[in-house]
Design a protein around this motif. Sequence first.
Motif, PDB file in Angstrom:
ATOM      1  N   ARG A 117      -3.866 -12.890  11.341  1.00 56.84           N
ATOM      2  CA  ARG A 117      -5.064 -13.295  10.597  1.00 56.84           C
ATOM      3  C   ARG A 117      -5.582 -12.183   9.700  1.00 56.84           C
ATOM      4  NH1 ARG A 117      -6.097 -18.419   9.984  1.00 56.84           N
ATOM      5  NH2 ARG A 117      -7.956 -17.592   9.033  1.00 56.84           N
ATOM      6  N   LEU A 118      -5.095 -10.964   9.897  1.00 54.80           N
ATOM      7  CA  LEU A 118      -5.576  -9.825   9.133  1.00 54.80           C
ATOM      8  C   LEU A 118      -4.633  -9.419   8.008  1.00 54.80           C
ATOM      9  CD1 LEU A 118      -6.700  -7.652  12.196  1.00 54.80           C
ATOM     10  CD2 LEU A 118      -8.159  -9.097  10.772  1.00 54.80           C
ATOM     11  N   ILE A 119      -3.489 -10.087   7.910  1.00 51.32           N
ATOM     12  CA  ILE A 119      -2.463  -9.664   6.957  1.00 51.32           C
ATOM     13  C   ILE A 119      -2.396 -10.621   5.768  1.00 51.32           C
ATOM     14  CG2 ILE A 119      -0.014  -9.173   6.638  1.00 51.32           C
ATOM     15  CD1 ILE A 119       0.164  -8.500   9.565  1.00 51.32           C
ATOM     16  N   PRO A 120      -2.612 -10.112   4.541  1.00 56.90           N
ATOM     17  CA  PRO A 120      -2.491 -10.960   3.348  1.00 56.90           C
ATOM     18  C   PRO A 120      -1.084 -11.558   3.256  1.00 56.90           C
ATOM     19  CG  PRO A 120      -3.520  -8.849   2.817  1.00 56.90           C
ATOM     20  CD  PRO A 120      -3.020  -8.735   4.225  1.00 56.90           C
ATOM     21  N   LYS A 183      -6.894  -3.535   2.587  1.00 62.42           N
ATOM     22  CA  LYS A 183      -5.563  -3.969   3.026  1.00 62.42           C
ATOM     23  C   LYS A 183      -4.826  -2.838   3.740  1.00 62.42           C
ATOM     24  CE  LYS A 183      -4.985  -7.487  -0.558  1.00 62.42           C
ATOM     25  NZ  LYS A 183      -4.328  -7.825  -1.835  1.00 62.42           N
ATOM     26  N   ILE A 184      -4.953  -1.621   3.202  1.00 58.23           N
ATOM     27  CA  ILE A 184      -4.294  -0.468   3.826  1.00 58.23           C
ATOM     28  C   ILE A 184      -4.857  -0.212   5.216  1.00 58.23           C
ATOM     29  CG2 ILE A 184      -3.939   2.030   3.655  1.00 58.23           C
ATOM     30  CD1 ILE A 184      -3.977   1.653   0.581  1.00 58.23           C
ATOM     31  N   VAL A 185      -6.193  -0.233   5.315  1.00 62.41           N
ATOM     32  CA  VAL A 185      -6.836  -0.006   6.615  1.00 62.41           C
ATOM     33  C   VAL A 185      -6.456  -1.111   7.604  1.00 62.41           C
ATOM     34  CG1 VAL A 185      -9.060   0.129   7.805  1.00 62.41           C
ATOM     35  CG2 VAL A 185      -8.767   1.265   5.604  1.00 62.41           C
ATOM     36  N   ILE A 186      -6.459  -2.358   7.134  1.00 56.14           N
ATOM     37  CA  ILE A 186      -6.124  -3.491   7.993  1.00 56.14           C
ATOM     38  C   ILE A 186      -4.703  -3.372   8.520  1.00 56.14           C
ATOM     39  CG2 ILE A 186      -5.683  -5.959   7.995  1.00 56.14           C
ATOM     40  CD1 ILE A 186      -8.612  -5.256   8.258  1.00 56.14           C
TER      41      ILE A 186
END
Length: 208
Positions: A117-120, A183-186
């Motif tokens: 759910r956190l990944i584009p 996005k990098i942090v996620i």
Amino acid sequence: MNLITSLLSNLNYGTIFFLMMLESTVVPVPSEFVVTPAAYHAASGQLDIWLVILAATIGADLGASINYFVALYVGRPVIYRFANSHWGKMCLLNQEKVEKSERYFDEHGIVATLTGRLIPGIRHLISIPAGLARMNYWKFLLYTTIGAGAWHSILAALGWYLHAIVPEEQLNDKISEYAEYIKIVILALVVLAIVYFLIKHYTKRSSR
């Protein structure tokens, strides 16, 4: 698309819920441009920040559940056929993207419904392989809620922060700029979560 544009310009709890439901199916609605502006308005008192997160998360749960049950009952061939159809392409969907989400689910197991759910690119499709694998629905819903809630909380925090430093006419540009850092942090957080669950899994196996 005109409908989505109209809804994005009139954000309230109902439109947030509806747009995040669409985003969790196969309709390309960028959650960054829904939850973040809504939280920006919440910082000025127009909305309640917690209700923004709640509406977005419940909408995501419903959309993900639709994908889950469609995949559960229609099966892989029909999913692929839709992904390769004209309508699938209109939703920016193709078989390769569905297969990518399946590989992610296969590699990471049921925890993929949380981290995915956190990944584009994976976020709105991860419920499809969960349905195909006949994952327990209530466990699927729990992990989806945690993952979606975490993602929406991050976007809401960004919107609240931007309200203090950015005028509204510059908001969308700043969201695009900050979205890359998010996005990098996620991705880093997802890697840490996967490592944690792997260690927990192997620790349980070795203790047995």
